[in-house]
Design a protein around this motif. Structure first.
Motif, PDB file in Angstrom:
ATOM      1  N   PRO A   8       0.811  -1.216   0.000  1.00  0.00           N
ATOM      2  CA  PRO A   8       0.000   0.000   0.000  1.00  0.00           C
ATOM      3  C   PRO A   8       0.851   1.275   0.000  1.00  0.00           C
ATOM      4  N   GLY A   9       0.268   2.362  -0.446  1.00  0.00           N
ATOM      5  CA  GLY A   9       0.971   3.644  -0.383  1.00  0.00           C
ATOM      6  C   GLY A   9       0.176   4.720  -1.089  1.00  0.00           C
ATOM      7  N   SER A  10       0.669   5.947  -0.980  1.00  0.00           N
ATOM      8  CA  SER A  10       0.045   7.061  -1.704  1.00  0.00           C
ATOM      9  C   SER A  10       0.575   7.112  -3.136  1.00  0.00           C
ATOM     10  N   VAL A  38      -5.464   6.632   0.084  1.00  0.00           N
ATOM     11  CA  VAL A  38      -5.585   8.016   0.526  1.00  0.00           C
ATOM     12  C   VAL A  38      -4.947   8.102   1.896  1.00  0.00           C
ATOM     13  N   ASN A  39      -3.921   8.966   1.999  1.00  0.00           N
ATOM     14  CA  ASN A  39      -3.318   9.249   3.301  1.00  0.00           C
ATOM     15  C   ASN A  39      -4.005  10.502   3.824  1.00  0.00           C
ATOM     16  N   LYS A  42      -2.277  13.911   3.918  1.00  0.00           N
ATOM     17  CA  LYS A  42      -1.624  14.493   2.736  1.00  0.00           C
ATOM     18  C   LYS A  42      -2.642  14.910   1.679  1.00  0.00           C
ATOM     19  N   GLY A  72     -10.883   2.974   0.689  1.00  0.00           N
ATOM     20  CA  GLY A  72     -11.175   2.934   2.123  1.00  0.00           C
ATOM     21  C   GLY A  72     -10.022   2.391   2.929  1.00  0.00           C
ATOM     22  N   LEU A  73     -10.355   1.487   3.849  1.00  0.00           N
ATOM     23  CA  LEU A  73      -9.352   0.944   4.766  1.00  0.00           C
ATOM     24  C   LEU A  73      -8.494  -0.132   4.102  1.00  0.00           C
ATOM     25  N   LEU A  74      -7.209  -0.104   4.428  1.00  0.00           N
ATOM     26  CA  LEU A  74      -6.294  -1.147   3.975  1.00  0.00           C
ATOM     27  C   LEU A  74      -6.744  -2.510   4.509  1.00  0.00           C
ATOM     28  N   LYS A  88       5.932  -3.532   3.092  1.00  0.00           N
ATOM     29  CA  LYS A  88       6.360  -2.132   2.976  1.00  0.00           C
ATOM     30  C   LYS A  88       7.878  -2.065   2.973  1.00  0.00           C
ATOM     31  N   MET A 102       1.233   1.972  12.178  1.00  0.00           N
ATOM     32  CA  MET A 102       0.293   1.560  11.110  1.00  0.00           C
ATOM     33  C   MET A 102       0.225   0.037  11.037  1.00  0.00           C
ATOM     34  N   ASN A 106      -3.139  -2.026  11.522  1.00  0.00           N
ATOM     35  CA  ASN A 106      -3.634  -2.909  10.454  1.00  0.00           C
ATOM     36  C   ASN A 106      -3.781  -4.342  10.940  1.00  0.00           C
TER      37      ASN A 106
HETATM   38  O1  PNS Z   1       2.685   6.289   1.085  1.00  0.00           O
HETATM   39  P1  PNS Z   1       1.976   6.594   2.369  1.00  0.00           P
HETATM   40  O2  PNS Z   1       1.412   8.007   2.343  1.00  0.00           O
HETATM   41  O3  PNS Z   1       2.805   6.322   3.582  1.00  0.00           O
HETATM   42  O4  PNS Z   1       0.726   5.589   2.417  1.00  0.00           O
HETATM   43  C1  PNS Z   1      -0.136   5.606   3.519  1.00  0.00           C
HETATM   44  C2  PNS Z   1      -1.357   4.709   3.223  1.00  0.00           C
HETATM   45  C3  PNS Z   1      -2.143   5.246   2.035  1.00  0.00           C
HETATM   46  C4  PNS Z   1      -0.889   3.303   2.950  1.00  0.00           C
HETATM   47  C5  PNS Z   1      -2.216   4.728   4.521  1.00  0.00           C
HETATM   48  O5  PNS Z   1      -2.570   6.047   4.833  1.00  0.00           O
HETATM   49  C6  PNS Z   1      -3.457   3.855   4.394  1.00  0.00           C
HETATM   50  O6  PNS Z   1      -3.364   2.649   4.548  1.00  0.00           O
HETATM   51  N1  PNS Z   1      -4.621   4.488   4.116  1.00  0.00           N
HETATM   52  C7  PNS Z   1      -5.876   3.777   3.996  1.00  0.00           C
HETATM   53  C8  PNS Z   1      -6.745   4.051   5.218  1.00  0.00           C
HETATM   54  C9  PNS Z   1      -6.362   3.139   6.379  1.00  0.00           C
HETATM   55  O7  PNS Z   1      -6.423   1.936   6.283  1.00  0.00           O
HETATM   56  N2  PNS Z   1      -5.976   3.772   7.508  1.00  0.00           N
HETATM   57  C10 PNS Z   1      -5.660   3.062   8.728  1.00  0.00           C
HETATM   58  C11 PNS Z   1      -4.393   2.243   8.662  1.00  0.00           C
HETATM   59  S1  PNS Z   1      -2.999   3.066   9.199  1.00  0.00           S
END
Ligand code: PNS
Length: 164
Positions: A8-10, A38-39, A42, A72-74, A88, A102, A106
């Motif tokens: 996962p990531g932005s 979506v972070n 950011k 939505g949620l990872l 990661k 995180m 998760n």
């Molecule tokens: O590249 P990044 O900005 O570090 O990625 C962050 C990302 C998008 C992986 C994280 O914000 C994410 O998992 N967003 C989805 C929403 C979520 O699951 N949030 C709670 C878990 S931390």
């Protein structure tokens, strides 16, 4: 049963560092799902569809890798795709400090563990935030990102400039 990992990531934008991590994840798992998310902290330069498209183009030659948008949620995506792990990349200790909570959240939400891989040290200076900053100031980013990404970043910056 195929073992699936989610990366996962932005990816704002995807960099050569991200591609390296996905390649390493694919060496350990049967399938890798790149989740463009979506972070909440950011505001992205590139819209989500562009981030998905640029990443998909960059891994088009890698079998067993697909790129999806994560609205939505990872944890929910992990359940949907039957993920065995979240993968990661770590460039150093600061990355671990950011990733650790995180990973715990998760696992709490989904039961899925995060596996950290250490990327190529020759790419450890590359971060999307710095790539955007270099481009914003007119620097050359072409050798930090996959083909076609530098042009997309420059386009987005010039469009953003016009709308100000
Ligand atoms: O590249 P990044 O900005 O570090 O990625 C962050 C990302 C998008 C992986 C994280 O914000 C994410 O998992 N967003 C989805 C929403 C979520 O699951 N949030 C709670 C878990 S931390």
């Amino acid at each position: 049963m195929a073992r699936v990992a989610v990366c996962p990531g932005s990816f704002d934008p995807v960099t050569l560092g991200h591609i390296d991590v996905v390649r390493r994840a694919r060496a350990m798992f049967d399938e890798v799902v790149v989740a463009v998310g979506v972070n909440a902290g950011k505001t992205p330069l590139l819209d989500a569809d562009t981030r998905v498209e640029l990443f998909a183009r960059a891994v088009a030659d890698q079998p067993g890798v697909r790129v999806v948008r994560m609205p939505g949620l990872l944890a929910d995506l992990c359940r949907e795709v039957g993920a065995s792990a979240i993968v990661k990349g770590l460039r150093g200790g600061a990355d671990f400090d950011a990733e650790h909570p995180m990973a715990l959240m998760n696992r709490h939400l989904s039961g899925v563990d995060t596996v950290f891989v250490v990327g190529d040290p020759g790419l450890a200076h590359i971060a999307s935030s710095m790539v955007r900053d270099v481009a914003r100031h007119g620097g050359r980013i072409d050798d930090l990102v996959p083909d076609g990404v530098a042009a997309a970043v420059r386009d987005a910056l010039s469009t953003q400039g016009e709308s100000r």
